[in-house]
Structure formats: structure tokens, C-alpha cells
Design a protein around this motif. Structure first.
Motif, PDB file in Angstrom:
ATOM      1  N   ALA A   1      56.032  76.392  19.878  1.00 18.63           N
ATOM      2  CA  ALA A   1      56.321  77.782  20.241  1.00 18.63           C
ATOM      3  C   ALA A   1      57.436  77.876  21.276  1.00 18.63           C
ATOM      4  O   ALA A   1      58.271  78.776  21.217  1.00 18.63           O
ATOM      5  N   SER A   2      57.466  76.950  22.229  1.00 21.75           N
ATOM      6  CA  SER A   2      58.448  77.037  23.306  1.00 21.75           C
ATOM      7  C   SER A   2      59.773  76.367  22.979  1.00 21.75           C
ATOM      8  O   SER A   2      60.827  76.787  23.465  1.00 21.75           O
ATOM      9  N   LEU A   3      59.740  75.337  22.116  1.00 20.79           N
ATOM     10  CA  LEU A   3      60.950  74.550  21.862  1.00 20.79           C
ATOM     11  C   LEU A   3      61.586  74.836  20.505  1.00 20.79           C
ATOM     12  O   LEU A   3      62.756  74.513  20.296  1.00 20.79           O
ATOM     13  N   ASP A   4      60.821  75.393  19.555  1.00 20.32           N
ATOM     14  CA  ASP A   4      61.318  75.672  18.202  1.00 20.32           C
ATOM     15  C   ASP A   4      62.046  74.457  17.611  1.00 20.32           C
ATOM     16  O   ASP A   4      63.218  74.543  17.233  1.00 20.32           O
ATOM     17  N   PRO A   5      61.358  73.320  17.492  1.00 19.25           N
ATOM     18  CA  PRO A   5      62.007  72.123  16.942  1.00 19.25           C
ATOM     19  C   PRO A   5      62.245  72.249  15.444  1.00 19.25           C
ATOM     20  O   PRO A   5      61.677  73.115  14.774  1.00 19.25           O
ATOM     21  N   ASP A   6      63.093  71.375  14.930  1.00 19.64           N
ATOM     22  CA  ASP A   6      63.330  71.339  13.486  1.00 19.64           C
ATOM     23  C   ASP A   6      62.163  70.686  12.750  1.00 19.64           C
ATOM     24  O   ASP A   6      61.808  71.093  11.651  1.00 19.64           O
ATOM     25  N   VAL A   7      61.589  69.635  13.373  1.00 17.06           N
ATOM     26  CA  VAL A   7      60.523  68.864  12.734  1.00 17.06           C
ATOM     27  C   VAL A   7      59.417  68.582  13.742  1.00 17.06           C
ATOM     28  O   VAL A   7      59.684  68.255  14.899  1.00 17.06           O
ATOM     29  N   LEU A   8      58.176  68.708  13.285  1.00 18.23           N
ATOM     30  CA  LEU A   8      57.019  68.256  14.046  1.00 18.23           C
ATOM     31  C   LEU A   8      56.433  67.047  13.335  1.00 18.23           C
ATOM     32  O   LEU A   8      56.031  67.132  12.172  1.00 18.23           O
ATOM     33  N   LEU A   9      56.402  65.895  14.023  1.00 16.95           N
ATOM     34  CA  LEU A   9      55.711  64.712  13.529  1.00 16.95           C
ATOM     35  C   LEU A   9      54.264  64.827  13.980  1.00 16.95           C
ATOM     36  O   LEU A   9      53.982  64.819  15.179  1.00 16.95           O
TER      37      LEU A   9
END
Length: 213
Positions: free
Chosen positions: A49-57
Motif C-alpha cells: 500500500a505504501s510503496l506500490d511495488p511492481d512485484v510482490l514475492l
């Protein structure tokens, strides 16, 4: 030439030794950047929610919220989720897939396989091992035969597919649904996987055959 922007990755795994190894692995690349790490499901959701990454492992077995709960919470996000697990049984594969996973990689996979899988899902693709792919293919074939070709799509996926069938591109779909283009790209990837087709044209053909358009 402007350097390519690295793929931004968040890692969620409650095993510190394995997590440390993945951190070291990602740090050896120029095109991937680890921007956050979590040891529980709720912390993973907070980081996304805070970082808006491209991918979550994402590890499936974690305290607080398990990986399946995290996947279900992130179905409307623009972050692609790549599942990492020691277990590849049918139930976990199918549940992760239905909950929105874009890939399923064993923790025992070679380091390069994991890195390649991150890149594929970040680019809108899907990644499953050959054995997992065969099981998914058989499951989807059975589901389509008994319940129709679109029965396993979520309401959001059906909505996006209908717009695709009406000739809209990702940008216009994102604008109409008030979601990010990255989210639309992930939804389209899920549609292609669930319909077992290789491109938008084939997905649109199936939608029209089913009367969705």
C-alpha cells in the motif's frame, strides 16, 4: 540513452535465512530493486500500500495473514504477485491462482529461475513450472467443459474482457474503471492465463463466442 527503471520488488517471507538469501540475490542485479521486506502477511499488505511495488514475492505460509489472504486483498492492486513456496500440491496451486497469483515458483528453484520469473510477471506475463502448467490446463479444461469458458473469471476480469471485446485498449479501460494501467495489465494477464490463450485477439474471440460482448 536513459537507463531502464529497475523493477521494484517487495519480499514477504517469515524465514529469515531464506529471506536474506533472496535479498542478496536481488542485489546482484541491475534491473531489479528490493524496496521492502516483510515477515508477515499484514506487513506485506502495508508495504504494498505504501510503496506500490511492481512485484510482490510472497510466501504462502506466514503469520498474521497467510499468503492466500494477502493475494485476495491485492486482486485490485497493480502489483503482480509471484508466489514462493516449498509446497506445490494441487490445492495450493489452484487456490493461489484463483486468488490472483501471476506465478508459482518453488523455493528450491535455481536462483536464475526466480529472477527470470520476477521479470516475467513484472512485464505482465505469468510463470508456472511445467508440472504446474499441466495440472492447471487439465483443471481449466474440466471447468470449461462443465461450466462454460468464462465461468472461472472474476467479475472484474469479465468486465475487463467485455471492454476488450468492444475494442478498448488498456489505457481507456483504466480510465473507465478508474484504476491504474498497471492493474489493467495484470487483469489482462490473468484473463489470458485462465482462458489458455496467447494474446488479446484470441481472448476477444472467446468472449464473443460466449456472448460477452
Amino acid at each position: 540513452m536513459t537507463p531502464a527503471v529497475p523493477v521494484r520488488v517487495v519480499l514477504a517471507d517469515d524465514h529469515p535465512v531464506y529471506r536474506s538469501g533472496l535479498i542478496d540475490l536481488v542485489s546482484t542485479t541491475d534491473d531489479l530493486e528490493l524496496v521492502g521486506e516483510a515477515d508477515g502477511g499484514q506487513e506485506a499488505l502495508d508495504l504494498v500500500a505504501s510503496l506500490d511495488p511492481d512485484v510482490l514475492l510472497l510466501d504462502l505460509e506466514m503469520p498474521e495473514l497467510d499468503g492466500f489472504d494477502v493475494l485476495r486483498e491485492l486482486q485490485e492492486s497493480g502489483t503482480a504477485v509471484l508466489v514462493l513456496t516449498m509446497h506445490g500440491d494441487d490445492n495450493s496451486v489452484f487456490e493461489a491462482m484463483k486468488a490472483g497469483a501471476r506465478g508459482f515458483v518453488s523455493k528450491s528453484a535455481r536462483p536464475q529461475e526466480i529472477l527470470d520469473a520476477v521479470r516475467v510477471v513484472a512485464d505482465g506475463g505469468v510463470v508456472f513450472s511445467a508440472a504446474v502448467g499441466r495440472r492447471l490446463s487439465n483443471w481449466f479444461f474440466t471447468l470449461q467443459r462443465h461450466h462454460g469458458p468464462l465461468s472461472h473469471l472474476t467479475p472484474r476480469e469479465r468486465e475487463v474482457l467485455a471492454m476488450m471485446a468492444r475494442g478498448r485498449d488498456n489505457a481507456s479501460i483504466a480510465a473507465l474503471l478508474d484504476i491504474s494501467p498497471k492493474t489493467v495489465r495484470n487483469v489482462v494477464s490473468a484473463i489470458l492465463t485462465k482462458l489458455q490463450v496467447v494474446d488479446r485477439a484470441a481472448a476477444i474471440a472467446k468472449a464473443r463466442e460466449a456472448g460477452l460482448a
